[in-house]
Design an enzyme around this catalytic site. Structure first.
Site, PDB file in Angstrom:
ATOM      1  N   ASP A 148       0.838  -1.198   0.000  1.00  0.00           N
ATOM      2  CA  ASP A 148       0.000   0.000   0.000  1.00  0.00           C
ATOM      3  C   ASP A 148       0.877   1.254   0.000  1.00  0.00           C
ATOM      4  OD1 ASP A 148      -2.320   1.824   0.869  1.00  0.00           O
ATOM      5  OD2 ASP A 148      -3.279  -0.136   0.927  1.00  0.00           O
ATOM      6  N   HIS A 180      -3.582   5.782   3.968  1.00  0.00           N
ATOM      7  CA  HIS A 180      -4.399   4.652   3.518  1.00  0.00           C
ATOM      8  C   HIS A 180      -3.843   3.317   4.016  1.00  0.00           C
ATOM      9  CE1 HIS A 180      -5.941   1.705   0.503  1.00  0.00           C
ATOM     10  NE2 HIS A 180      -7.026   2.461   0.546  1.00  0.00           N
ATOM     11  N   SER A 386     -11.386  -0.928   0.019  1.00  0.00           N
ATOM     12  CA  SER A 386     -10.073  -0.966   0.672  1.00  0.00           C
ATOM     13  C   SER A 386     -10.205  -1.289   2.148  1.00  0.00           C
ATOM     14  CB  SER A 386      -9.361   0.383   0.537  1.00  0.00           C
ATOM     15  OG  SER A 386      -8.685   0.500  -0.677  1.00  0.00           O
TER      16      SER A 386
END
EC number: 3.4.21.-
Length: 465
Positions: A148, A180, A386
């Protein structure tokens, strides 16, 4: 009159692009033979390239090279090449919104007032201030790689269980500049926000501070995981052999290891070798490795192939279905058959308005208003597939804490353990009934397979009695 003849050098400019080349290699081959084959394939590939073309990134079963379309076509025709695919953009699959319990002799732990996503995965009926029940030691001994934007490994949620693995984003620092990746890691293994509480988190940075990247970087990340997985496998074999020797086993037995779970010995089978086999069988020889891919882009055969290749080595993959509100089969890694692909569900057990769908989606998990860790030691509410995929990654780690499933077996188990919930939404989001499945009792009603660890909890209780 003198006629001057001027010779002009004509330079033909050919457009070059980055292409991903994957070799048709069998991951079950012994490493020595695979290395010889790989080097031979690289040498032959270099002979195909023109002088102004070059190989850049090398991976376990392929490489990335800058070359023209005509060279790529020639490369495809080589018998050792599985595929040649143009590198393509990928990005995060999250939508931004700015807004522990006590041990039990049954082997189950309860976290009171847990985030709704955890309560749902644990099977709690009440999702408002619900309780989250999970197996004791959940995630212990399992390594979860988060490919990520990076992970803030010092975040209090991880309690020292997170480490930095690798960074494949050029000229970027070894930290999460976006948030994220840290959020996803928190859902997987945060002490307050995580499905598991004892899993190890490894940060692999493949996306930049804007949440963007290229498929080739993802492939580098997968390749890094493969190398670490194989290294851990060697360590487990060596530990098993040391255990045998320390128990009085013969030291003159030479073991030949080819990186698989099989052995060959330099002498016929004897009782001492059988004792070695018994010692080894008491060990979990397959490292427990999970990869979370909360990223997405258009369907890419090279990425799907890399996931399948790694899965055959025993690596588990959890992927996000994507947020385009379209068929997940048109995107990667969501279309990978080897991974568990997760769509996003709401607290009403309906499909989130943004979630992809279709036959490539295996389960749905909480993906709306998910509270988890964020950079700067903070926390944040975010929505997206996600956020759904890390719930599945955490569940994979929980199952692996107690059982030695291979990726195919565990995928079947998690799909089979999902709770089939009647979809009450009026949105005919796929229009085909490919997925969710029609009810066996009423073809006009659809059933959503919601990720659930209820059956795992029952098995753990029975095991602890």
């Amino acid at each position: 009159m003198i006629l001057a003849i001027i010779s002009l050098s004509v330079v033909i400019c050919r457009e070059v692009s980055d292409y991903i080349v994957m070799f048709d290699q069998d991951p079950s081959m012994d490493r020595a033979s695979m290395k010889v084959l790989y080097n031979m394939n690289i040498h032959e590939a270099q002979n195909i390239l023109r002088p102004d073309e070059s190989i850049g990134i090398k991976m376990t079963n392929g490489f990335v090279a800058r070359m023209s379309e005509s060279t790529a076509e020639r490369m495809k025709r080589h018998p050792s090449v599985k595929m040649v695919v143009k590198d393509s953009p990928v990005g995060i699959s999250g939508l931004k919104f700015d807004v522990p319990g006590s041990d039990d002799r049954s082997g189950i732990v309860m976290q009171r007032h847990a985030p709704w996503g955890l309560a749902r995965v644990g099977g709690s009926v009440s999702l408002v201030h619900g309780n989250y029940c999970y197996p004791i030691n959940s995630g212990k001994g399992v390594d979860v790689y988060v490919l990520d934007t990076g992970v803030e490994i010092e975040h209090p949620e991880f309690g020292g269980r997170a480490r930095w693995g690798a960074n494949f984003v050029p000229k970027s620092p070894d930290r999460d500049e976006h948030g994220h990746g840290t959020h996803c890691a928190g859902v997987i293994g945060g002490k307050n926000f995580g499905v598991t509480k004892e899993s190890s988190i490894i940060a692999v940075k493949v996306l930049d501070k804007y949440g963007s990247g290229m498929t080739s970087r993802l492939l580098q990340g997968v390749d890094f995981v493969i190398k670490e997985h194989e290294k851990k496998k060697d360590e487990l074999y060596n530990a098993a052999a040391d255990e045998y020797l320390s128990s009085g086993g013969s030291s003159d037995i030479e073991i030949e290891m080819d990186g698989s779970e099989s052995f060959s010995f330099v002498q016929p089978e004897t009782p001492s070798i059988q004792r070695l086999v018994d010692a080894i069988s008491r060990k979990a020889l397959q490292p427990k490795t999970v990869v979370n891919l909360s990223v997405g882009g258009f369907r890419n055969a090279a990425l799907n192939f890399a996931i399948e290749y790694a899965s055959r080595l025993g690596i588990h993959f959890s992927t996000a279905a994507g947020n385009e509100h379209e068929d997940a089969c048109d995107f990667s890694p969501g279309s990978s058959r080897a991974a568990i692909t997760t769509g996003a569900s709401t607290y009403r057990d309906t499909v989130a308005f943004f979630s992809n769908f279709g036959k490539c989606v295996n389960v749905f998990a909480p993906g709306v208003d998910i509270l988890s860790s964020w950079i700067g030691g903070t926390q944040k509410i975010v929505s997206g597939t996600s956020m759904a995929a890390p719930h599945t990654s955490g569940a994979i780690a929980a199952y692996l804490t107690y059982y030695d499933y291979d990726p195919h077996m565990l995928k079947s188990r998690i799909i089979g353990d999902a709770r089939l919930i009647e979809d009450v939404s009026e949105d005919d989001y796929d229009g085909t009934t490919i997925w969710p499945l029609p009810s066996l009792f009423n073809a006009n009603k659809k059933k959503l397979p919601i990720l659930s660890m209820e059956r795992l909890l029952r098995r753990v209780r029975n095991k602890m009695r």
